[in-house]
Design a protein around this motif. Structure first.
Motif: not given
Length: 471
Positions: A105-108, A176-182, A202-207, A236-237
């Protein structure tokens, strides 16, 4: 690294004091470089490399090569992919044994898509989607270079897929996330981090998950992943998906020597975390969930019939008159594809999934599908670069000319190329180390370069030292 005090406090609460010290120390080390080989194009093992243990074709490199100036990189022989994200392979291999319809779904930019296409059953189909237009073009380029014809690339919002119904056996949501791992790779991610952004994410991810959930078949698999550490976007998600959408959280088998970290929230469901002080790679989180219900008997029968039809002619294909016979001869087993002329391009698409393709064209923005075999220019059908890249091409259809390194770089810069006088006039497939790079039209004293203008190497210089993973 100038980390936010809020990030440090929250992560310390998650990891504990002792783990946090080791974690912060790891963030100050260099980020590892890793690639994944395309076994359909290249059987070599990278020089001075070590295997990524959870990947069948991933390798850590000792230093960062000059990828931009490696013709084999542009030919799709390998993909530069962060090692932690290759764990997706284990989820697919362990749970997807039969031909499947999969959505990334979020492939790029395409790392997980090319990986998925490599480990899925060969008769599967993958739709790789990216909502951002500029990133979707990069996604299309990378999947075309990878060369598998059982692919559709789209540029759509998750909600756009609702018109397809529940057609997917597998959906990968690398949300898409907050990118802490990067943080080690991307200083901007450090600067832009905020608690407010975590909450937005986290709210956008649930949507996103709620929008795409109806498209997953009963019994289908959802692979959820992020490149961040906090619990809100991760455990949590996953708990929310299980509770609100009725999903079962599945385990995958992992070797203890891989040093993958489990659930950090005190709950007992299985998740898979990559922390830089334990594993060689960047931060990543993954969970695997199954939608409740089972595939109905009618669908099982339909799949069996599709499998039996493979290799046979099908009268539902596009009329022969729309496509030149010559172009059909450029592809292996042309009877396995539907053929049509769309926007002056000859497209060959896997016949077994023609109905899905037709349905997708009605509601999705399709950037690439199957094999773009040729383009109609005037009265001529010119072979497309997608044909040069696909592993389904008929290599005997064109004369081939092997290039030196200097010639290959000139070609990839879309400069003029002069071929040996023994090479025939007409369309010629250029190769480097016997791997196809693309087409030219040889007119004798020179060859017209047909490499895509937007993909060309823009740098006009060569580094003093060239380092390539394959020598």
């Amino acid at each position: 690294m100038n980390l936010s005090p809020e990030f440090i406090e929250r992560t310390r609460n998650l990891l504990g004091e002792k783990e946090m010290d080791a974690f912060l120390k790891a963030l100050d080390t260099d980020s590892p470089v890793s690639i994944r080989m395309n076994r359909t194009k290249c059987a070599e093992v990278p020089e001075q490399s070590k295997r990524v243990p959870w990947s069948g074709s991933g390798y850590y490199l000792e230093s960062r090569p000059t990828f931009t100036f490696d013709p084999l990189f542009h030919a799709g022989c390998y993909y530069v992919q962060e090692a932690s994200s290759m764990i997706i392979e284990q989820a697919i291999r362990q749970y997807v044994k039969e031909p499947a319809v999969m959505l990334d779904l979020c492939a790029a930019p395409g790392g997980k898509s090319t990986l998925a296409r490599s480990v899925l059953h060969e008769d599967s189909i993958l739709i790789a989607n990216e909502v951002m237009k500029n990133r979707s073009q990069v996604l299309a380029e990378n999947l075309i270079k990878w060369g598998d014809p059982n692919v559709i690339v789209t540029n759509n919002d998750p909600s756009d897929f609702s018109s397809l119904g529940n057609v997917f056996d597998v959906i990968l949501t690398d949300v898409p996330c907050s990118g802490e791992g990067m943080f080690r790779k991307d200083p901007v991610a450090v600067e832009e981090w905020s608690l407010e952004n975590v909450d937005l994410c986290w709210q956008r991810q649930r949507r996103i998950i709620r929008d795409i959930w109806p498209c997953l078949k009963p019994g289908g698999l959802l692979v959820y992943s992020t490149c961040t550490y906090n619990r809100e976007e991760n455990e949590d998600n996953v708990a929310w998906i299980a509770k609100e959408l009725g999903a079962e959280i599945l385990p995958i088998e992992v070797d203890s020597g891989w040093n993958i970290t489990g659930n950090l929230t005190g709950t007992d469901f299985p998740v898979y975390r990559f922390l830089p002080h334990h594993t060689i790679g960047e931060g990543l989180f993954m969970a695997v969930l199954r939608k409740s219900g089972e595939m109905d008997d009618e669908e099982v029968v339909e799949r069996k019939l599709k499998k039996e039809k493979k290799g046979k002619n099908n009268k539902s294909a596009a009329p022969v008159a729309t496509c030149p016979k010559e172009a059909k001869s450029w592809v292996q087993s042309p009877e396995l594809y539907s053929w049509c002329l769309e926007n002056n391009e000859v497209v060959a698409f896997p016949l077994a999934y023609q109905s899905l393709y037709e349905k997708a064209k009605q509601s999705l923005r399709i950037l690439h599908a199957g094999i773009t075999v040729a383009e109609l220019k005037g009265r001529d059908f010119v072979p497309n670069h997608s044909l040069a890249m696909t592993v389904a091409k008929n290599k005997e259809a064109f004369e081939q000319a092997e290039l030196t390194y200097e010639q290959a770089i000139a070609y990839l810069r879309k400069e003029a190329v002069v071929l040996d006088s023994t090479v025939s006039k007409g369309y010629v497939m250029l190769t480097y180390k016997q791997v196809p790079l693309g087409f030219v039209k040889n007119i004798g004293n020179r060859a017209n370069n047909l490499y895509p203008q937007e993909w060309r190497i823009r740098s006009g210089y060569l580094p003093d030292r060239l380092i390539f993973p394959l020598g």
